[in-house]
Design an enzyme around this catalytic site. Structure first.
Site, mmCIF file in Angstrom:
data_model
loop_
_atom_site.group_PDB
_atom_site.id
_atom_site.type_symbol
_atom_site.label_atom_id
_atom_site.label_comp_id
_atom_site.label_asym_id
_atom_site.label_seq_id
_atom_site.Cartn_x
_atom_site.Cartn_y
_atom_site.Cartn_z
ATOM 1 N N ASP A 70 -1.129 1.740 -0.395
ATOM 2 C CA ASP A 70 -1.976 1.600 -1.575
ATOM 3 C C ASP A 70 -1.810 2.851 -2.424
ATOM 4 O O ASP A 70 -1.895 3.972 -1.917
ATOM 5 C CB ASP A 70 -3.437 1.439 -1.144
ATOM 6 C CG ASP A 70 -4.166 0.379 -1.948
ATOM 7 O OD1 ASP A 70 -4.168 0.493 -3.181
ATOM 8 O OD2 ASP A 70 -4.720 -0.551 -1.335
ATOM 9 N N ASP A 88 -3.301 0.127 -7.335
ATOM 10 C CA ASP A 88 -4.693 -0.169 -7.647
ATOM 11 C C ASP A 88 -4.945 -0.144 -9.159
ATOM 12 O O ASP A 88 -4.579 0.835 -9.828
ATOM 13 C CB ASP A 88 -5.546 0.910 -6.960
ATOM 14 C CG ASP A 88 -7.021 0.583 -6.950
ATOM 15 O OD1 ASP A 88 -7.387 -0.419 -6.317
ATOM 16 O OD2 ASP A 88 -7.803 1.335 -7.559
ATOM 17 N N GLU A 113 -1.925 -4.352 -9.031
ATOM 18 C CA GLU A 113 -3.228 -5.008 -9.135
ATOM 19 C C GLU A 113 -3.618 -4.960 -10.603
ATOM 20 O O GLU A 113 -3.777 -3.882 -11.181
ATOM 21 C CB GLU A 113 -4.281 -4.294 -8.284
ATOM 22 C CG GLU A 113 -5.544 -5.134 -8.179
ATOM 23 C CD GLU A 113 -6.816 -4.344 -7.952
ATOM 24 O OE1 GLU A 113 -7.791 -4.933 -7.467
ATOM 25 O OE2 GLU A 113 -6.864 -3.133 -8.269
ATOM 26 N N HIS A 123 -9.550 -7.620 0.268
ATOM 27 C CA HIS A 123 -10.731 -6.872 0.703
ATOM 28 C C HIS A 123 -11.846 -6.857 -0.337
ATOM 29 O O HIS A 123 -12.905 -6.306 -0.085
ATOM 30 C CB HIS A 123 -10.302 -5.437 1.031
ATOM 31 C CG HIS A 123 -9.764 -4.740 -0.182
ATOM 32 N ND1 HIS A 123 -8.547 -5.085 -0.746
ATOM 33 C CD2 HIS A 123 -10.274 -3.773 -0.969
ATOM 34 C CE1 HIS A 123 -8.346 -4.356 -1.826
ATOM 35 N NE2 HIS A 123 -9.375 -3.544 -1.981
ATOM 36 N N ASP A 124 -11.597 -7.420 -1.514
ATOM 37 C CA ASP A 124 -12.619 -7.461 -2.574
ATOM 38 C C ASP A 124 -13.183 -8.871 -2.777
ATOM 39 O O ASP A 124 -14.017 -9.073 -3.659
ATOM 40 C CB ASP A 124 -12.012 -7.015 -3.915
ATOM 41 C CG ASP A 124 -11.582 -5.556 -3.909
ATOM 42 O OD1 ASP A 124 -12.206 -4.756 -3.196
ATOM 43 O OD2 ASP A 124 -10.621 -5.228 -4.639
HETATM 44 C C1 NOJ Z 1 -9.636 -2.226 -6.784
HETATM 45 C C2 NOJ Z 1 -9.752 -2.136 -5.296
HETATM 46 O O1 NOJ Z 1 -9.170 -3.264 -4.719
HETATM 47 C C3 NOJ Z 1 -11.229 -2.004 -4.989
HETATM 48 O O2 NOJ Z 1 -11.497 -2.143 -3.627
HETATM 49 C C4 NOJ Z 1 -11.682 -0.683 -5.527
HETATM 50 O O3 NOJ Z 1 -13.086 -0.576 -5.364
HETATM 51 C C5 NOJ Z 1 -11.355 -0.532 -6.997
HETATM 52 N N1 NOJ Z 1 -10.032 -0.974 -7.333
HETATM 53 C C6 NOJ Z 1 -11.466 0.911 -7.420
HETATM 54 O O4 NOJ Z 1 -10.407 1.651 -6.864
#
Ligand code: NOJ
Length: 558
Positions: free
Chosen positions: A99, A200, A255, A331-332
């Site tokens: 990451d 990210d 992302e 994970h989100d």
């Molecule tokens: C996206 C990530 O997937 C998430 O988990 C994170 O809180 C935010 N970006 C901030 O880095």
């Protein structure tokens, strides 16, 4: 397929290290734990492992607040453990994706500690500082984690920008020194054997010129920062490519919230100037914004037509020009079987998990499997706010319930049960022993109480399990080029169907028909049992032709 596009028919497995496997009995997963489980991943058949951040971090946002980019968080192990993991993965023919979190650092990063000392510090311009406006923040932007996106810093009487938590100050990408520090760091990891990066919120790095106020919707406390796809983002990514990606045989996935297929053609064009693929969110947003002031917090169920329209749009609009990630979970996000499937009975859980996997894995793009998805892990649905760890969930509760009184506490708890990020983050369910075999210690986040039924050991002992179904889907991708390269088309008449999703893939040699029943009812479709076709995979043991049983999924070679 271009030679160096090795990642095109690869399948990625995402590990959330904190929750995967604890090896030293502290209730937190670690690198040795991952090493112990590599046989499991190899059995599943995945090609690439993506690790969520494993760097030193105060863990305000579970590692997305990094205080040192070139070290390992001691909770996860040592640099020697990391090197052992790289070697062990490579020995199995698997690759490692790290990451890369470079929109922001932790406020405990040395750069920020220096930057906040004085306006003349050499690191000051690594971050985005502005004087206040009439005693208020420099503009009306809200943070993704509630509250203003600006924090006042008394020492130098200025505000700094943080699109996420106040402990996550945004880096100033306008400063070439920031950019080259990042490129150097990426090359350093590449030299350690890392095979790629998941970047990210990479399309937020170029902020709009002048940082203007953003539009504010009714009931919203703050304006929308509209920071996605800023004016210099492509320039920065092309520069990164020239300095890093162009020098290594790596895979990169950006992302990218708030992108359209048109934007994606810029970021992930097959001409290889920026990234290899986008990880976009349109299908994840289909159940959001019922009330714009509540954003993702809702109980809305997504109709099949909305899901189909969206997935189909991405299939057809990127075909031949750019590349997309295929995913239901990360994970989100809440667990897909609880969100688009049905976790109400054991039978429906298993059938709908396989059905959703079929729908996605037969499409074009690179599939991502999030740990536990291959077991059909479900939302945890905590009952008390104290059980939640995720700052987004906890902050949203306080802002919407206590501060704005937009929803009552009980309703908000229901929203959290369906949408909190913690649904994805509960420990991996390995067996029916204490703490689901994740740890000998009480885990940092509670285990889902359904682990005695849903766990890897049980799945591996059952030839009909979701695990083996994923294994077969992965094998199909590896053996049938049509899944990677073939044209995509909806079956005639399927366009507005609210029950069945059916499409074909065709590369001129092989033609596949994919049929999935999105409902818990039996339905009939004339095209669902083609004569003389070979059934490649199905989530029932027999084929009833035109009759589709609850959540039935079938793939034929025509
Ligand atoms: C996206 C990530 O997937 C998430 O988990 C994170 O809180 C935010 N970006 C901030 O880095």
């Amino acid at each position: 397929m271009k030679n160096n596009h090795w990642w095109k028919n690869a399948v990625v497995y995402q590990i959330y290290p904190k929750s995967f496997q604890d090896s030293n009995g502290d209730g937190i997963g670690d690198l040795q734990g991952i090493i112990h489980r590599l046989d499991y991943l190899q059995k599943l058949g995945v090609d690439i492992v993506w690790l969520n951040p494993i760097y030193p971090s105060p863990q305000v946002d579970n590692g997305y607040d990094i205080s040192d980019y070139q070290a390992i968080n001691p909770d996860f192990g040592t640099m020697a453990d990391f090197e052992e993991l790289v070697t062990a993965l490579h020995a199995r023919g698997m690759k490692l994706v790290m990451d890369l979190v470079v929109n922001h650092t932790s406020d405990q990063h040395e750069w920020f500690k220096q930057a906040r000392q004085s306006k003349t510090n050499k690191y000051r311009d690594y971050y985005v500082w502005r004087p206040g406006k009439n005693g208020h923040a420099p503009n009306n932007w809200g943070s993704y984690f509630s509250g203003s996106a600006w924090k006042y810093d008394q020492q130098t009487d200025e505000y700094y920008l943080h699109l996420f938590a106040p402990e996550q100050p945004d880096l100033n990408w306008e400063n070439p020194a920031v950019r080259h520090s990042v490129y150097d760091m990426m090359n350093w990891w590449a030299a350690k054997g890392v095979d790629g990066f998941r970047m990210d919120v990479i399309n937020l790095i170029s902020k709009p010129n002048g940082l203007p106020d953003g539009p504010r919707s009714a009931n919203a406390l703050y304006g929308d920062s509209s920071v996605a796809n800023g004016p210099r983002v492509h320039e920065f990514l092309q520069e990164m490519h020239a300095n890093v990606m162009g020098k290594h045989r790596m895979v990169t996935v950006g992302e990218t919230p708030d992108v359209t297929p048109d934007d994606a053609r810029g970021y992930a064009n097959l001409d290889d100037r920026e990234l290899n693929m986008v990880f976009q969110f349109e299908h994840m947003g289909l159940d959001a914004n019922e009330d714009p002031a509540l954003g993702k917090w809702s109980l809305r169920k997504v109709p099949l037509s909305a899901l189909r329209d969206n997935l189909s749009k991405w299939q057809t609009e990127l075909m031949g020009t750019a590349w997309n990630s295929l995913y239901w979970n990360n994970h989100d996000q809440p667990r897909v079987v609880s969100r688009f499937g049905n976790d109400q009975t054991e039978e429906f859980r298993v059938r709908s998990a396989k059905m959703l996997a079929t729908m996605l894995h037969m499409m074009q793009g690179t599939p991502y499997i999030f740990e536990g998805e291959e077991l059909g892990m479900t939302n945890v649905r905590f009952n008390r706010l104290e059980e939640y760890n995720d700052l987004e969930s906890v902050n949203a509760y306080h802002q919407l319930v206590d501060e704005q009184h937009l929803v009552d506490g009980a309703t908000m708890m229901r929203y959290l049960q369906e949408h909190s990020r913690d649904n994805a983050r509960t420990p991996m369910q390995w067996n029916d022993g204490p703490n689901a075999g994740f740890s000998s210690h009480t885990p940092w986040l509670a285990v889902n109480p359904n682990y005695p039924q849903i766990n890897a050991e049980a799945a591996l002992a059952d030839q009909d399990s979701i695990f083996y179904y994923y294994q077969r889907l992965i094998k199909l991708r590896h053996t049938l080029p049509v899944i990677t390269d073939g044209d995509y088309a909806l079956v005639a008449g399927n366009e507005a169907d609210e029950e069945v999703f059916a499409y074909t893939r065709d590369d001129g040699h092989t033609r596949l028909l994919v049929v999935t029943n999105y409902t818990s009812k039996e339905v009939t479709r004339s095209y669902a049992g083609p004569q003389g076709a070979e059934l490649l995979i199905s989530n029932y043991n027999d084929d009833q032709g035109e009759v589709l049983r609850p959540y039935e999924a079938k793939v034929y070679r025509l």
